[in-house]
Scaffold this motif. Structure first.
Motif, PDB file in Angstrom:
ATOM      1  N   TRP A 202       0.830  -1.215   0.000  1.00 27.43           N
ATOM      2  CA  TRP A 202       0.000   0.000   0.000  1.00 27.43           C
ATOM      3  C   TRP A 202       0.858   1.256   0.000  1.00 27.43           C
ATOM      4  O   TRP A 202       0.605   2.186  -0.764  1.00 27.43           O
ATOM      5  CB  TRP A 202      -0.923  -0.013   1.222  1.00 27.43           C
ATOM      6  N   VAL A 203       1.876   1.279   0.839  1.00 26.56           N
ATOM      7  CA  VAL A 203       2.748   2.457   0.918  1.00 26.56           C
ATOM      8  C   VAL A 203       3.444   2.703  -0.415  1.00 26.56           C
ATOM      9  O   VAL A 203       3.463   3.834  -0.931  1.00 26.56           O
ATOM     10  CB  VAL A 203       3.793   2.291   2.038  1.00 26.56           C
ATOM     11  N   LEU A 204       4.026   1.666  -0.989  1.00 24.54           N
ATOM     12  CA  LEU A 204       4.747   1.834  -2.243  1.00 24.54           C
ATOM     13  C   LEU A 204       3.810   2.243  -3.372  1.00 24.54           C
ATOM     14  O   LEU A 204       4.172   3.066  -4.235  1.00 24.54           O
ATOM     15  CB  LEU A 204       5.478   0.539  -2.606  1.00 24.54           C
ATOM     16  N   SER A 205       2.614   1.687  -3.391  1.00 23.36           N
ATOM     17  CA  SER A 205       1.641   2.076  -4.410  1.00 23.36           C
ATOM     18  C   SER A 205       1.268   3.543  -4.277  1.00 23.36           C
ATOM     19  O   SER A 205       1.175   4.270  -5.275  1.00 23.36           O
ATOM     20  CB  SER A 205       0.389   1.191  -4.298  1.00 23.36           C
ATOM     21  N   LEU A 206       1.080   3.997  -3.041  1.00 21.95           N
ATOM     22  CA  LEU A 206       0.726   5.394  -2.805  1.00 21.95           C
ATOM     23  C   LEU A 206       1.848   6.325  -3.255  1.00 21.95           C
ATOM     24  O   LEU A 206       1.598   7.404  -3.806  1.00 21.95           O
ATOM     25  CB  LEU A 206       0.430   5.599  -1.317  1.00 21.95           C
ATOM     26  N   LEU A 207       3.087   5.903  -3.036  1.00 18.12           N
ATOM     27  CA  LEU A 207       4.247   6.717  -3.423  1.00 18.12           C
ATOM     28  C   LEU A 207       4.656   6.490  -4.882  1.00 18.12           C
ATOM     29  O   LEU A 207       5.639   7.075  -5.332  1.00 18.12           O
ATOM     30  CB  LEU A 207       5.439   6.395  -2.508  1.00 18.12           C
ATOM     31  N   LYS A 208       3.900   5.620  -5.576  1.00 22.64           N
ATOM     32  CA  LYS A 208       4.182   5.300  -6.983  1.00 22.64           C
ATOM     33  C   LYS A 208       5.564   4.671  -7.139  1.00 22.64           C
ATOM     34  O   LYS A 208       6.316   4.983  -8.061  1.00 22.64           O
ATOM     35  CB  LYS A 208       4.032   6.537  -7.863  1.00 22.64           C
ATOM     36  N   LEU A 209       5.897   3.771  -6.211  1.00 25.18           N
ATOM     37  CA  LEU A 209       7.138   3.011  -6.268  1.00 25.18           C
ATOM     38  C   LEU A 209       6.792   1.538  -6.422  1.00 25.18           C
ATOM     39  O   LEU A 209       5.692   1.103  -6.108  1.00 25.18           O
ATOM     40  CB  LEU A 209       7.950   3.217  -4.981  1.00 25.18           C
ATOM     41  N   ARG A 210       7.764   0.756  -6.919  1.00 26.73           N
ATOM     42  CA  ARG A 210       7.546  -0.672  -7.098  1.00 26.73           C
ATOM     43  C   ARG A 210       8.267  -1.456  -6.005  1.00 26.73           C
ATOM     44  O   ARG A 210       9.253  -0.995  -5.445  1.00 26.73           O
ATOM     45  CB  ARG A 210       8.044  -1.122  -8.477  1.00 26.73           C
ATOM     46  N   VAL A 211       7.760  -2.662  -5.760  1.00 30.21           N
ATOM     47  CA  VAL A 211       8.328  -3.488  -4.701  1.00 30.21           C
ATOM     48  C   VAL A 211       9.812  -3.723  -4.906  1.00 30.21           C
ATOM     49  O   VAL A 211      10.605  -3.714  -3.963  1.00 30.21           O
ATOM     50  CB  VAL A 211       7.571  -4.840  -4.615  1.00 30.21           C
ATOM     51  N   GLY A 212      10.235  -3.922  -6.144  1.00 27.24           N
ATOM     52  CA  GLY A 212      11.633  -4.243  -6.412  1.00 27.24           C
ATOM     53  C   GLY A 212      12.545  -3.048  -6.573  1.00 27.24           C
ATOM     54  O   GLY A 212      13.750  -3.210  -6.801  1.00 27.24           O
ATOM     55  N   ASP A 213      12.014  -1.843  -6.470  1.00 26.10           N
ATOM     56  CA  ASP A 213      12.846  -0.646  -6.646  1.00 26.10           C
ATOM     57  C   ASP A 213      13.875  -0.511  -5.523  1.00 26.10           C
ATOM     58  O   ASP A 213      13.610  -0.877  -4.380  1.00 26.10           O
ATOM     59  CB  ASP A 213      11.981   0.621  -6.658  1.00 26.10           C
ATOM     60  N   ALA A 214      15.034   0.031  -5.853  1.00 24.91           N
ATOM     61  CA  ALA A 214      16.004   0.413  -4.823  1.00 24.91           C
ATOM     62  C   ALA A 214      15.523   1.728  -4.221  1.00 24.91           C
ATOM     63  O   ALA A 214      15.363   2.727  -4.934  1.00 24.91           O
ATOM     64  CB  ALA A 214      17.388   0.573  -5.439  1.00 24.91           C
ATOM     65  N   LEU A 215      15.268   1.728  -2.926  1.00 22.47           N
ATOM     66  CA  LEU A 215      14.694   2.902  -2.284  1.00 22.47           C
ATOM     67  C   LEU A 215      15.783   3.838  -1.788  1.00 22.47           C
ATOM     68  O   LEU A 215      16.701   3.424  -1.081  1.00 22.47           O
ATOM     69  CB  LEU A 215      13.798   2.480  -1.120  1.00 22.47           C
ATOM     70  N   ALA A 216      15.679   5.101  -2.179  1.00 20.44           N
ATOM     71  CA  ALA A 216      16.602   6.126  -1.710  1.00 20.44           C
ATOM     72  C   ALA A 216      16.194   6.566  -0.306  1.00 20.44           C
ATOM     73  O   ALA A 216      15.111   6.234   0.183  1.00 20.44           O
ATOM     74  CB  ALA A 216      16.584   7.316  -2.664  1.00 20.44           C
ATOM     75  N   ALA A 217      17.064   7.346   0.327  1.00 13.83           N
ATOM     76  CA  ALA A 217      16.778   7.819   1.682  1.00 13.83           C
ATOM     77  C   ALA A 217      15.482   8.619   1.722  1.00 13.83           C
ATOM     78  O   ALA A 217      14.694   8.511   2.667  1.00 13.83           O
ATOM     79  CB  ALA A 217      17.942   8.663   2.198  1.00 13.83           C
ATOM     80  N   ARG A 218      15.234   9.416   0.685  1.00 12.69           N
ATOM     81  CA  ARG A 218      14.005  10.218   0.669  1.00 12.69           C
ATOM     82  C   ARG A 218      12.769   9.344   0.526  1.00 12.69           C
ATOM     83  O   ARG A 218      11.703   9.674   1.046  1.00 12.69           O
ATOM     84  CB  ARG A 218      14.068  11.271  -0.435  1.00 12.69           C
ATOM     85  N   ASP A 219      12.902   8.202  -0.181  1.00 17.39           N
ATOM     86  CA  ASP A 219      11.785   7.268  -0.307  1.00 17.39           C
ATOM     87  C   ASP A 219      11.430   6.670   1.055  1.00 17.39           C
ATOM     88  O   ASP A 219      10.262   6.550   1.413  1.00 17.39           O
ATOM     89  CB  ASP A 219      12.125   6.135  -1.284  1.00 17.39           C
ATOM     90  N   LEU A 220      12.476   6.300   1.802  1.00 17.69           N
ATOM     91  CA  LEU A 220      12.248   5.707   3.127  1.00 17.69           C
ATOM     92  C   LEU A 220      11.648   6.738   4.078  1.00 17.69           C
ATOM     93  O   LEU A 220      10.785   6.413   4.897  1.00 17.69           O
ATOM     94  CB  LEU A 220      13.555   5.156   3.685  1.00 17.69           C
ATOM     95  N   GLN A 221      12.108   7.996   3.966  1.00 18.91           N
ATOM     96  CA  GLN A 221      11.544   9.048   4.801  1.00 18.91           C
ATOM     97  C   GLN A 221      10.064   9.243   4.488  1.00 18.91           C
ATOM     98  O   GLN A 221       9.224   9.339   5.407  1.00 18.91           O
ATOM     99  CB  GLN A 221      12.288  10.367   4.583  1.00 18.91           C
ATOM    100  N   ALA A 222       9.728   9.290   3.204  1.00 12.98           N
ATOM    101  CA  ALA A 222       8.336   9.460   2.812  1.00 12.98           C
ATOM    102  C   ALA A 222       7.495   8.272   3.263  1.00 12.98           C
ATOM    103  O   ALA A 222       6.349   8.434   3.702  1.00 12.98           O
ATOM    104  CB  ALA A 222       8.233   9.639   1.297  1.00 12.98           C
ATOM    105  N   ALA A 223       8.062   7.065   3.168  1.00 10.47           N
ATOM    106  CA  ALA A 223       7.337   5.865   3.589  1.00 10.47           C
ATOM    107  C   ALA A 223       7.014   5.928   5.079  1.00 10.47           C
ATOM    108  O   ALA A 223       5.899   5.581   5.500  1.00 10.47           O
ATOM    109  CB  ALA A 223       8.152   4.614   3.276  1.00 10.47           C
ATOM    110  N   GLN A 224       7.962   6.361   5.892  1.00 12.51           N
ATOM    111  CA  GLN A 224       7.719   6.456   7.330  1.00 12.51           C
ATOM    112  C   GLN A 224       6.670   7.513   7.644  1.00 12.51           C
ATOM    113  O   GLN A 224       5.849   7.350   8.555  1.00 12.51           O
ATOM    114  CB  GLN A 224       9.021   6.759   8.067  1.00 12.51           C
TER     115      GLN A 224
END
Length: 254
Positions: A202-224
Motif C-alpha cells: 500500500w505504501v509503495l503504491s501510494l508513493l508510486k514506487l515498485r516493490v523491487g525498486d532500490a529505495l533512496a533515503a528520501r523514499d524511506l523518509q516518505a514511507a515512514q
C-alpha cells in the motif's frame, strides 16, 4: 508498562475536569513516567530538554486539551507525544522564518508536507487514502495495526484474542523487534520481504514506487511519514480496547 497500569492513566484522562488535586498529581506522575522511555529523534532539534517537553506536553495537550480521544495504550500516548514534538518544531520554524524574512508572514512548510511533495501528495491526501485502506482491513488486522504496528505491543500479547496472530501480523507487514535494536520494530518498508506485505504494498503504491525498486533515503523518509499518518488514522478509530495479559518484564518501546 503493564496494561492494567495504563488503564489508570486512561481513567484519569477521561475525567480530567473532575480530578481532585491528589488525583491530578498522580495523573501527572503516571503520564510523565509512561513517556520517559519515549525519545523522539525530532526532539533533538528543539532547545528544550525531554523532561521539559514532557511537562509542556502534559500541560498543553493532556490537561488543557479539548480533545476527548484518550489513548488506550502506551503506544498511542507515544504517538501523541511525537505529534506534539513535530508541532513544536513547526512553530519554531515559523518563528525562525519570520525573523529571517524581517516581518514577512510566510508560513514554514509543514514537516510532513515537504517530503511528500516530491510524490505529488499532501498529508490530507495520505490521510484520506489511509482511511480507505483501513476500511478494507478486517477487525483483527486493524487491532494488530493499532496495538502492535502503531503501539509497539508484541504480537504475542494478542495471541489469545486473535487466531494466528503471528501469521496475520506477518501478512500485514509488522516488523518484529530485534533485541537491543530499538529501530528495528514497527512498520519499516526496508527489505523486499517487507515491501510485499499489505502495508508495504500500500505504501509503495501510494508513493508510486515498485516493490523491487532500490529505495533512496528520501523514499524511506516518505514511507515512514505515510505510515505515521496511517497510525493517526488507525488510532482515531473508535474500537473497544484489547484486554491483554500483563507482563512485568515488558518494557514499552522507545
Amino acid at each position: 508498562m503493564q496494561s492494567e497500569q495504563f488503564e489508570r492513566i486512561h481513567a484519569f484522562w477521561t475525567r480530567r475536569p473532575q480530578l481532585t488535586q491528589g488525583e491530578l498529581g498522580e495523573f501527572y506522575q503516571r503520564v510523565i513516567a509512561a513517556l520517559t522511555p519515549c525519545r523522539p529523534r525530532e526532539a533533538a532539534s528543539l532547545g528544550d530538554s525531554l523532561a521539559d517537553l514532557r511537562h509542556q506536553f502534559f500541560i498543553e495537550k493532556v490537561l488543557h486539551s479539548d480533545s476527548e480521544a484518550a489513548p488506550h495504550h502506551v503506544g498511542a500516548l507515544f504517538l501523541y507525544f511525537k505529534r506534539f514534538i513535530i508541532d513544536q518544531l513547526r512553530k519554531q520554524r515559523i518563528e525562525e522564518d519570520a525573523d529571517a524574512q524581517d516581518g514577512c508572514d510566510l508560513q514554514a512548510p509543514d514537516s510532513y508536507a515537504a517530503p511528500l511533495r516530491d510524490y505529488q501528495l499532501t498529508p490530507q491526501q495520505v490521510r484520506a487514502a489511509a482511511d480507505v485502506f483501513i476500511a478494507t482491513l478486517p477487525r483483527d488486522l486493524i487491532l494488530l495495526l493499532r496495538h502492535c504496528g502503531c503501539g509497539g505491543m508484541p504480537v504475542k500479547e494478542l495471541a489469545e484474542q486473535i487466531a494466528s496472530a503471528h501469521y496475520h501480523g506477518g501478512k500485514l507487514g509488522l516488523v518484529h523487534r530485534q533485541k537491543g535494536d530499538p529501530d528495528s520494530a514497527g512498520r519499516q518498508v526496508v527489505e523486499p520481504a517487507h515491501r510485499a506485505t499489505l502495508l508495504g504494498s500500500w505504501v509503495l503504491s501510494l508513493l508510486k514506487l515498485r516493490v523491487g525498486d532500490a529505495l533512496a533515503a528520501r523514499d524511506l523518509q516518505a514511507a515512514q511519514i505515510v505510515l505515521d499518518i496511517l497510525c493517526v488514522a488507525a488510532l482515531s478509530l473508535h474500537l473497544d480496547p484489547v484486554s491483554t495479559p500483563s507482563n512485568p518484564n515488558e518494557r514499552p518501546p522507545a
